[in-house]
Design a protein around this motif. Structure first.
Motif, PDB file in Angstrom:
ATOM      1  N   MET A 294       0.449  -1.041   0.170  1.00 54.49           N
ATOM      2  CA  MET A 294      -0.373  -0.363   0.172  1.00 54.49           C
ATOM      3  C   MET A 294       0.584   0.805  -0.084  1.00 54.49           C
ATOM      4  O   MET A 294       0.420   2.203   0.197  1.00 54.49           O
ATOM      5  CB  MET A 294      -1.213  -0.502   1.233  1.00 54.49           C
ATOM      6  CG  MET A 294      -1.885  -1.309   1.003  1.00 54.49           C
ATOM      7  SD  MET A 294      -3.455  -1.255  -0.473  1.00 54.49           S
ATOM      8  CE  MET A 294      -4.242   0.508   0.838  1.00 54.49           C
ATOM      9  N   HIS A 298      -3.308   4.028  -3.647  1.00 55.33           N
ATOM     10  CA  HIS A 298      -3.678   2.620  -3.270  1.00 55.33           C
ATOM     11  C   HIS A 298      -5.563   2.841  -3.540  1.00 55.33           C
ATOM     12  O   HIS A 298      -6.272   2.408  -2.890  1.00 55.33           O
ATOM     13  CB  HIS A 298      -3.555   2.129  -2.523  1.00 55.33           C
ATOM     14  CG  HIS A 298      -3.205   3.154  -1.219  1.00 55.33           C
ATOM     15  ND1 HIS A 298      -2.484   3.595  -0.592  1.00 55.33           N
ATOM     16  CD2 HIS A 298      -3.715   3.956  -0.261  1.00 55.33           C
ATOM     17  CE1 HIS A 298      -2.408   4.616   0.629  1.00 55.33           C
ATOM     18  NE2 HIS A 298      -3.443   5.136   0.317  1.00 55.33           N
ATOM     19  N   VAL A 301      -7.886  -1.548  -5.191  1.00 59.81           N
ATOM     20  CA  VAL A 301      -7.021  -2.511  -4.678  1.00 59.81           C
ATOM     21  C   VAL A 301      -7.753  -4.000  -5.631  1.00 59.81           C
ATOM     22  O   VAL A 301      -8.814  -3.480  -5.208  1.00 59.81           O
ATOM     23  CB  VAL A 301      -7.197  -2.840  -2.808  1.00 59.81           C
ATOM     24  CG1 VAL A 301      -6.285  -3.475  -2.762  1.00 59.81           C
ATOM     25  CG2 VAL A 301      -6.008  -1.190  -2.559  1.00 59.81           C
ATOM     26  N   VAL A 315      -6.784  -3.390   4.253  1.00 61.10           N
ATOM     27  CA  VAL A 315      -7.313  -2.213   2.831  1.00 61.10           C
ATOM     28  C   VAL A 315      -7.673  -1.334   3.711  1.00 61.10           C
ATOM     29  O   VAL A 315      -7.204  -0.673   2.697  1.00 61.10           O
ATOM     30  CB  VAL A 315      -7.590  -3.689   1.936  1.00 61.10           C
ATOM     31  CG1 VAL A 315      -7.641  -2.222   0.584  1.00 61.10           C
ATOM     32  CG2 VAL A 315      -6.330  -3.947   1.053  1.00 61.10           C
ATOM     33  N   VAL A 321      -8.702   4.361   0.663  1.00 60.51           N
ATOM     34  CA  VAL A 321      -9.188   3.336  -0.435  1.00 60.51           C
ATOM     35  C   VAL A 321     -10.800   3.406  -1.361  1.00 60.51           C
ATOM     36  O   VAL A 321     -11.537   3.783  -0.506  1.00 60.51           O
ATOM     37  CB  VAL A 321      -9.037   2.484  -0.275  1.00 60.51           C
ATOM     38  CG1 VAL A 321      -9.232   1.225  -1.643  1.00 60.51           C
ATOM     39  CG2 VAL A 321      -7.539   1.633   0.223  1.00 60.51           C
ATOM     40  N   ASP A 376      -4.212  -0.110  -8.731  1.00 63.54           N
ATOM     41  CA  ASP A 376      -3.209  -0.032  -7.652  1.00 63.54           C
ATOM     42  C   ASP A 376      -2.064  -0.667  -7.696  1.00 63.54           C
ATOM     43  O   ASP A 376      -0.839  -0.543  -7.169  1.00 63.54           O
ATOM     44  CB  ASP A 376      -3.176   1.459  -7.164  1.00 63.54           C
ATOM     45  CG  ASP A 376      -4.044   2.320  -7.978  1.00 63.54           C
ATOM     46  OD1 ASP A 376      -3.241   3.323  -8.947  1.00 63.54           O
ATOM     47  OD2 ASP A 376      -5.297   3.386  -6.945  1.00 63.54           O
ATOM     48  N   VAL A 377      -3.242  -1.901  -6.652  1.00 64.66           N
ATOM     49  CA  VAL A 377      -1.840  -2.545  -5.977  1.00 64.66           C
ATOM     50  C   VAL A 377      -3.014  -3.602  -5.899  1.00 64.66           C
ATOM     51  O   VAL A 377      -3.863  -4.328  -6.016  1.00 64.66           O
ATOM     52  CB  VAL A 377      -2.703  -2.208  -4.340  1.00 64.66           C
ATOM     53  CG1 VAL A 377      -1.441  -3.464  -3.243  1.00 64.66           C
ATOM     54  CG2 VAL A 377      -1.882  -0.884  -4.000  1.00 64.66           C
TER      55      VAL A 377
END
Length: 521
Positions: A294, A298, A301, A315, A321, A376-377
């Motif tokens: 992260m 982020h 996700v 997360v 997020v 992004d993740v």
């Protein structure tokens, strides 16, 4: 010798055709039952000891060889094919029905699983092998066809029945009835088919047939009544703590245990007998898995696996997020994580967070189909690759497709097993991720219930920074100092470059690396 049919029926072409068709139907039913017995033996082994390829090879190889023995034994019964066939079916129905509970007993109480499996495969194979010669003799007596036509009809009915059994087992018996009850049901069908055949072909022995049928079906019925108690007792024998939930899902055997320890409540999830987490220390694992990835953008996700909601909890601790997509194959795991109170408490209701979307699909298929756009993740939190079925999720091809979903500057983290217990598997995973075109940083932390456990952080370009994000929520275990130490590996667990190679779909070296490492523990 008992007559097969009445003289009138035997002399009448129509009667012969009806009798022949009925026997061919019985052939199909028996073929379906026989294949289900073999599949049940394979599935039982896969659930209890893993290694589906080994289990399949053992069962099919031994059963097929035993079918030859059964065919030879049946030669002694050819003179009385009707009585011989009915006896074989009654015995086969009972043996097939009781194979699964017998194997479970051998595994849970006796520690003799493989010998019991071989005995079961020999018994089932021998009885199946005895069916065909006896049925051929019966069908041959109902007409004057060339033996080649008899073989053709028998083969057609046998193959159709095998197809039905092969489809019914995974799509009806397992998901609806479960392995144990499903095998009992098929055994009852097998006994009923044999009994019905005997009542028609051996009318002068109906009293004895009915008595034998009642005994066979009674044994199966009694086992069915005791199924719940048997499963619970056998399951509990395998687990230290009391079982609060046991479910044979469409994909795996799910068990949740609960106990109270001096350190607090301990809830554990097991899938196919493998521990997935303990609420005593799972925060160590999930903090180490999630937060280094992260460190950077982020907003979006993707979590592959993680149906327990614990990675999602970490997360979703980041207020910025925007969306999380969680792809997990088994709806039953997610349902348990949403309903078992101690697990809901542990995951803080993450699976019901409005920012999270749950997708029930195979991770490989979902990623191959393009996912849901750039992220992004990516958090890869999948079971250990100790079976061929899971090897594809630890392949160059899979990591390459997953990396293709990363937005510029995105990062991917992969749970990679224990660098202490299975060092070759750990470094194989790192090599596989790198072979997919990513730069990696391996690291490891101590998770008491697992031991030393490792992860691989990856991104495109240069090595990703191994840091905790500045906006990370309060953590119980992970600190910058712990994370810095996590990147250091002792010399006796560093890889020999010559022994490490990437795992691919066609050469899944990760499976043997994972199995061989755990063999001594």
């Amino acid at each position: 010798m008992a007559t097969l049919t009445s003289p009138a029926a035997t002399d009448a072409p129509t009667g012969r055709r009806v009798g022949r068709t009925a026997l061919l139907f019985v052939v199909a039913v028996c073929a379906a039952c026989g294949l289900v017995y073999e599949l049940a033996l394979v599935a039982t082994g896969s659930y209890l000891v893993g290694s589906s390829i080994t289990q399949t090879s053992l069962v099919l190889g031994v059963a097929l060889a035993s079918m030859g023995i059964g065919a030879l034994v049946a030669k002694r019964l050819i003179g009385r094919p009707a009585a011989g066939f009915v006896a074989v079916e009654l015995v086969l129905g009972v043996v097939g029905a009781f194979c699964v509970p017998a194997l479970y007993t051998a595994f849970a109480w006796l520690g003799l699983y493989t010998p019991a499996l071989l005995v079961a495969a020999v018994a089932v194979g021998t009885l199946i092998g005895a069916e065909i010669p006896l049925l051929m003799a019966l069908i041959g007596r109902l007409g004057d066809d060339d033996p080649a036509f008899v073989v053709a009809d028998m083969s057609a009915a046998d193959y159709v029945g095998a197809l039905v059994g092969g489809l019914v087992f995974p799509f009806l018996l397992l998901p609806v009835f479960g392995l144990l009850t499903g095998s009992l049901l098929v055994g009852a069908v097998n006994v009923t088919a044999g009994l019905a055949t005997g009542l028609v072909l051996l009318p002068d022995r109906r009293r004895w047939l009915l008595a034998a049928g009642v005994v066979a079906l009674g044994l199966i019925g009694l086992m069915h009544v005791k199924t719940g108690d048997f499963e619970l007792t056998a399951q509990q024998k395998l687990f230290r703590d009391p079982i609060v939930l046991h479910e044979q899902t469409a994909y795996q055997d799910l068990v949740i245990t609960e106990s109270t320890t001096p350190d607090g409540p301990d809830t554990r999830l097991f899938l196919d007998g493998d521990l997935q987490f303990s609420t005593l220390d799972e925060h160590r694992y999930h903090e180490a898995l999630v937060h280094p990835a992260m460190n950077g953008p982020h907003d979006r996700v993707l979590i592959l696996g993680g149906g327990d909601g614990l990675a999602a909890r970490e997360v979703l601790g980041y207020d910025d997020v925007e969306s999380v997509t969680l792809v997990d194959l088994d709806p039953a795991v997610v349902a348990a994580a949403r309903t078992v109170p101690r697990i809901v408490e542990a995951n803080r209701g993450s699976l019901d967070d409005p920012r999270l979307e749950v997708v029930h699909d195979d991770a490989f298929t979902w990623v191959r189909d393009g996912g849901s756009g750039p992220v992004d993740v990516i958090v890869v939190d999948l079971p250990d690759p100790d079976t061929v079925d899971l090897a594809k999720l630890y392949s160059v091809e899979f990591y390459g497709m997953a990396a293709g979903l990363l937005a510029p500057g995105g990062r991917m983290v992969v749970q990679s097993g224990s660098p202490y217990f299975v060092p070759l598997a750990f470094w194989t995973i790192q090599a596989t991720v790198e072979d997919a075109g990513l730069a990696t940083v391996p690291y490891h932390v101590d998770v008491p219930t697992f031991g030393d456990w490792g992860f691989v952080l990856a991104t495109f370009g240069g090595e990703p920074a191994l840091r905790i994000p500045g906006d990370a929520p309060a953590l119980r275990f992970l600190t910058d100092e712990v994370l810095a130490a996590a990147a250091v590996f002792p010399p006796d667990r560093l890889p020999d470059p010559a022994s490490v190679e990437a795992s691919t779909l066609l050469d899944p070296v990760i499976v043997e690396a994972a199995r061989s490492g755990w063999a001594g523990y």
